[in-house]
Design an enzyme around this catalytic site. Structure first.
Site, PDB file in Angstrom:
ATOM      1  CG  ASP A 231      51.085 -29.612 -58.460  1.00 10.08           C
ATOM      2  OD1 ASP A 231      50.622 -28.724 -59.178  1.00 10.08           O
ATOM      3  OD2 ASP A 231      51.150 -30.808 -58.797  1.00 10.08           O
TER       4      ASP A 231
ATOM      5  NE  ARG B 122      42.415 -23.280 -70.246  1.00 14.19           N
ATOM      6  CZ  ARG B 122      41.616 -22.385 -69.660  1.00 14.19           C
ATOM      7  NH1 ARG B 122      40.940 -21.532 -70.394  1.00 14.19           N
ATOM      8  NH2 ARG B 122      41.506 -22.356 -68.344  1.00 14.19           N
TER       9      ARG B 122
ATOM     10  CG  ASP C 292      46.571 -32.711 -62.322  1.00 11.42           C
ATOM     11  OD1 ASP C 292      45.808 -33.577 -61.872  1.00 11.42           O
ATOM     12  OD2 ASP C 292      46.927 -32.661 -63.497  1.00 11.42           O
TER      13      ASP C 292
ATOM     14  N   GLY D 110      51.184 -30.335 -66.560  1.00 16.89           N
ATOM     15  CA  GLY D 110      51.896 -29.175 -66.016  1.00 16.89           C
ATOM     16  C   GLY D 110      52.119 -28.056 -67.018  1.00 16.89           C
TER      17      GLY D 110
HETATM   18  C1  BG6 Z   1      47.993 -28.131 -65.187  1.00 14.75           C
HETATM   19  C2  BG6 Z   1      47.710 -29.327 -66.025  1.00 14.75           C
HETATM   20  O1  BG6 Z   1      47.902 -28.504 -63.871  1.00 14.75           O
HETATM   21  O2  BG6 Z   1      47.079 -27.074 -65.478  1.00 14.75           O
HETATM   22  C3  BG6 Z   1      47.782 -28.927 -67.487  1.00 14.75           C
HETATM   23  O3  BG6 Z   1      48.663 -30.339 -65.764  1.00 14.75           O
HETATM   24  C4  BG6 Z   1      46.816 -27.779 -67.740  1.00 14.75           C
HETATM   25  O4  BG6 Z   1      47.486 -30.045 -68.293  1.00 14.75           O
HETATM   26  C5  BG6 Z   1      47.130 -26.613 -66.815  1.00 14.75           C
HETATM   27  O5  BG6 Z   1      46.912 -27.353 -69.098  1.00 14.75           O
HETATM   28  C6  BG6 Z   1      46.194 -25.424 -66.983  1.00 14.75           C
HETATM   29  O6  BG6 Z   1      44.904 -25.788 -66.595  1.00 14.75           O
HETATM   30  P1  BG6 Z   1      43.605 -24.960 -66.957  1.00 14.75           P
HETATM   31  O7  BG6 Z   1      42.567 -25.529 -66.037  1.00 14.75           O
HETATM   32  O8  BG6 Z   1      43.885 -23.508 -66.643  1.00 14.75           O
HETATM   33  O9  BG6 Z   1      43.322 -25.175 -68.409  1.00 14.75           O
HETATM   34 MG    MG Z   2      51.044 -31.755 -60.541  1.00 14.11          MG
END
Ligand code: BG6
Ligand code: MG
Length: 218
Positions: free
Chosen positions: A10, A50, A12, A47
């Site tokens: 993962d 969007r 983030d 996690g």
């Molecule tokens: C996750 C984040 O890793 O990715 C979420 O924790 C986020 O908060 C999700 O909404 C989607 O990300 P992105 O960059 O496609 O908007």
């Molecule tokens: Mg994570």
């Protein structure tokens, strides 16, 4: 269980912290809509996709909008968020992450990304980490969110290894569940309070070594 041949990450909370940038962008949107959005509220978005994030935000503000308007706002938030991630630097990589990736490469352990963001490629490029990953499964390649194991199963498939030969690194409870549902081993990054189901829980990749990986084979 097979011997560990691959590590799936993962991103983030494991390799870098993007939640802080998501927070700034969502908070600005909330303020424009006329309500406050706190860091505590932001925890609920970690996690989460969007659009689900936007739905939670609107629920907090008590705002109801059309699908068309929601699409426009999700796009607007993403554009704002991208202004932050486009400025990211390699020194934002969390302690020990790059070193561990290099150690894995040296030991011929395969490496893939299993992260549902659609901005994954931009972030890896900014961090100069793209080359470290043999396979990248991001939000453009999956339809199911964790705890569904899709993102990790696709990672294993892309590397040509069996799920039971994979070790997943995750900081979210839903991610640990996804790894276990995929019949993979899992190292939780964070607290045993919510990640207790993982095979090992550590504070960060600075605590991870190849020796600890080998011990998980047993
Ligand atoms: C996750 C984040 O890793 O990715 C979420 O924790 C986020 O908060 C999700 O909404 C989607 O990300 P992105 O960059 O496609 O908007
Ligand atoms: Mg994570």
């Amino acid at each position: 269980m097979g011997q560990i041949k691959a590590c799936l990450f993962d991103l983030d909370g494991v390799i870098v912290d993007t939640a802080k940038y998501h927070y700034i962008a969502w908070r600005e949107l909330a303020n424009e809509l006329g309500f406050e959005f706190t860091e505590e509220d932001n925890e609920r978005l970690k996690g989460v996709s969007r659009m689900t994030s936007l739905n939670i935000l609107l629920e907090i503000g008590g705002v109801t909008l059309s699908d068309e308007e929601k699409n426009r706002l999700a796009e607007k938030k993403n554009e704002n968020y991208r202004t932050f991630i486009l400025k990211m630097q390699p020194d934002e990589i969390l302690d020990g992450a790059k070193e561990f990736l290099l150690e894995l490469q040296q030991k011929n352990i395969r490496i893939a990304l299993g992260w549902a963001s659609k901005n994954a490629m931009t972030i890896l490029d900014r961090l100069e980490l793209t080359e470290c990953f043999e396979a990248i499964i991001d939000g453009t390649k999956v339809t199911e969110a964790k705890p569904d194991p899709e993102v990790f199963l696709k990672g294993a498939e892309a590397l040509g290894v069996r799920p039971e030969e994979c070790l997943v690194f995750e900081d979210a409870e839903a991610g640990v569940e996804a790894a276990l549902a995929g019949n993979m081993k899992c190292v939780g990054i964070g607290s045993p309070n919510n990640l207790g189901k993982a095979h090992l829980v550590i504070d960060g990749l600075h605590q991870m070594t190849y020796e600890k990986l080998i011990e998980l084979n047993n």
